[in-house]
Design a protein around this motif. Structure first.
Motif, PDB file in Angstrom:
ATOM      1  N   LYS A 109       0.756  -1.267   0.016  1.00  0.00           N
ATOM      2  CA  LYS A 109       0.020   0.013   0.079  1.00  0.00           C
ATOM      3  C   LYS A 109       0.803   1.299   0.042  1.00  0.00           C
ATOM      4  O   LYS A 109       0.529   2.188  -0.610  1.00  0.00           O
ATOM      5  N   GLY A 168       2.384   1.821  -3.551  1.00  0.00           N
ATOM      6  CA  GLY A 168       1.083   1.816  -4.349  1.00  0.00           C
ATOM      7  C   GLY A 168       1.255   0.636  -5.535  1.00  0.00           C
ATOM      8  O   GLY A 168       0.935   0.973  -6.666  1.00  0.00           O
ATOM      9  N   ALA A 180       8.765   0.984  -7.954  1.00  0.00           N
ATOM     10  CA  ALA A 180       7.862   1.747  -7.112  1.00  0.00           C
ATOM     11  C   ALA A 180       8.643   2.684  -6.124  1.00  0.00           C
ATOM     12  O   ALA A 180       8.251   3.795  -5.714  1.00  0.00           O
ATOM     13  N   ALA A 228       8.448   6.533  -5.364  1.00  0.00           N
ATOM     14  CA  ALA A 228       7.997   7.087  -4.023  1.00  0.00           C
ATOM     15  C   ALA A 228       8.941   8.113  -3.487  1.00  0.00           C
ATOM     16  O   ALA A 228       8.637   9.094  -2.970  1.00  0.00           O
ATOM     17  N   GLN A 272      -5.712  -0.716  -1.856  1.00  0.00           N
ATOM     18  CA  GLN A 272      -5.825   0.742  -1.859  1.00  0.00           C
ATOM     19  C   GLN A 272      -4.379   1.175  -2.278  1.00  0.00           C
ATOM     20  O   GLN A 272      -3.110   0.624  -1.862  1.00  0.00           O
ATOM     21  N   THR A 273      -4.293   2.020  -3.234  1.00  0.00           N
ATOM     22  CA  THR A 273      -2.851   2.471  -3.803  1.00  0.00           C
ATOM     23  C   THR A 273      -2.682   3.931  -3.376  1.00  0.00           C
ATOM     24  O   THR A 273      -1.193   4.367  -3.981  1.00  0.00           O
ATOM     25  N   ASP A 274      -3.603   4.528  -2.886  1.00  0.00           N
ATOM     26  CA  ASP A 274      -3.153   6.142  -2.511  1.00  0.00           C
ATOM     27  C   ASP A 274      -2.769   6.293  -1.141  1.00  0.00           C
ATOM     28  O   ASP A 274      -3.076   7.521  -0.561  1.00  0.00           O
ATOM     29  N   TYR A 275      -2.607   5.092  -0.465  1.00  0.00           N
ATOM     30  CA  TYR A 275      -2.302   5.365   1.162  1.00  0.00           C
ATOM     31  C   TYR A 275      -1.307   6.234   1.447  1.00  0.00           C
ATOM     32  O   TYR A 275      -1.347   6.937   2.369  1.00  0.00           O
ATOM     33  N   SER A 276      -0.226   6.204   0.347  1.00  0.00           N
ATOM     34  CA  SER A 276       1.055   7.136   0.825  1.00  0.00           C
ATOM     35  C   SER A 276       0.676   8.644   0.631  1.00  0.00           C
ATOM     36  O   SER A 276       1.009   9.378   1.564  1.00  0.00           O
ATOM     37  N   ASP A 277      -0.264   9.028  -0.392  1.00  0.00           N
ATOM     38  CA  ASP A 277      -0.751  10.328  -0.288  1.00  0.00           C
ATOM     39  C   ASP A 277      -1.581  10.594   0.807  1.00  0.00           C
ATOM     40  O   ASP A 277      -1.420  11.723   1.259  1.00  0.00           O
TER      41      ASP A 277
END
Length: 225
Positions: free
Chosen positions: A72, A75, A88, A92, A129-134
């Motif tokens: 996650k 992403g 990735a 990041a 979920q792939t927008d967790y870092s945002d």
């Protein structure tokens, strides 16, 4: 004496030492007085040579993150390979670099943990979920300057304690949730399912995932006559 010397010789190999310890635990009375004296010297020598167990030192240093939270953070999902993870990770690092992001230093620590968890992994991870870092980056940026809050980062989660009552609106707006059992706010992946049903204490969470406080950027209040 011959029996004692044989035991002394064996104790310097791991298997031999295990058998040696088993022998004295099962039948300590069978050792003569001379063997007992030598035994004390052996344990003193072994203790001096070995020092602290290395694996315990490593556990204290290592901060754990499971592969799903790591994916996650980076992403990614689907077929995971070391090459995909590295690509990735680099993206990041560039996106959340401290030069362009107030929470960048903390994000880099989290991203590095995610990479460590996945760098050697090869397998399938279902779509998630792939927008967790945002979202995590936004959440950290929203609260880093609030001096009343005590912020802890544990793996991919953020826990907040301290004087949270007067800042609850800010926390809610940043998508933090209240954990009534722990009397703390937390930020986590949206599809997380707890096996412990929230029964783990904060101390147990810290022990499992490690804990560190982010670098704070608290503006100084200038006063004067």
């Amino acid at each position: 004496m011959i029996f004692t010397q044989a035991l002394l010789a064996k104790c310097f190999s791991l298997d031999g030492f295990s058998r040696f310890v088993a022998t004295i635990l099962v039948a300590p009375k069978k050792l003569c007085f001379g063997a007992q004296v030598h035994l004390k010297k052996v344990f003193a020598l072994i203790s001096k040579r070995s020092g602290k167990p290395k694996h315990r030192q490593q556990l204290k240093r290592k901060i754990l993150m499971n592969i799903y939270d790591a994916a996650k953070i980076l992403g990614i999902f689907g077929e995971i390979t070391p090459e995909k993870t590295k690509t990735a990770y680099r993206a990041a690092c560039k996106k959340y670099h401290p030069d362009i992001n107030k929470a960048g230093e903390e994000m880099m620590k989290i991203i590095n943990q995610a990479y460590d968890a996945l760098k050697d992994y090869q397998g399938e991870i279902k779509e998630q979920q792939t927008d967790y870092s945002d979202l995590l980056n936004d959440a950290l940026n929203a609260i880093l300057n609030i001096s009343d809050l005590v912020i802890e980062i544990c793996g991919a989660w953020v826990w907040v304690t301290g004087d949270t009552r007067k800042h609850k609106d800010v926390l809610k707006e940043a998508n933090f949730r209240w954990a009534s059992k722990k009397k703390a706010w937390y930020f986590r992946p949206e599809d997380f399912k707890s096996r412990s049903k929230g029964n783990k204490t904060l101390s147990e969470i810290r022990e499992t995932y490690g804990s560190y406080a982010p670098k704070r950027f608290i503006p100084m209040i200038q006063g004067g006559a």
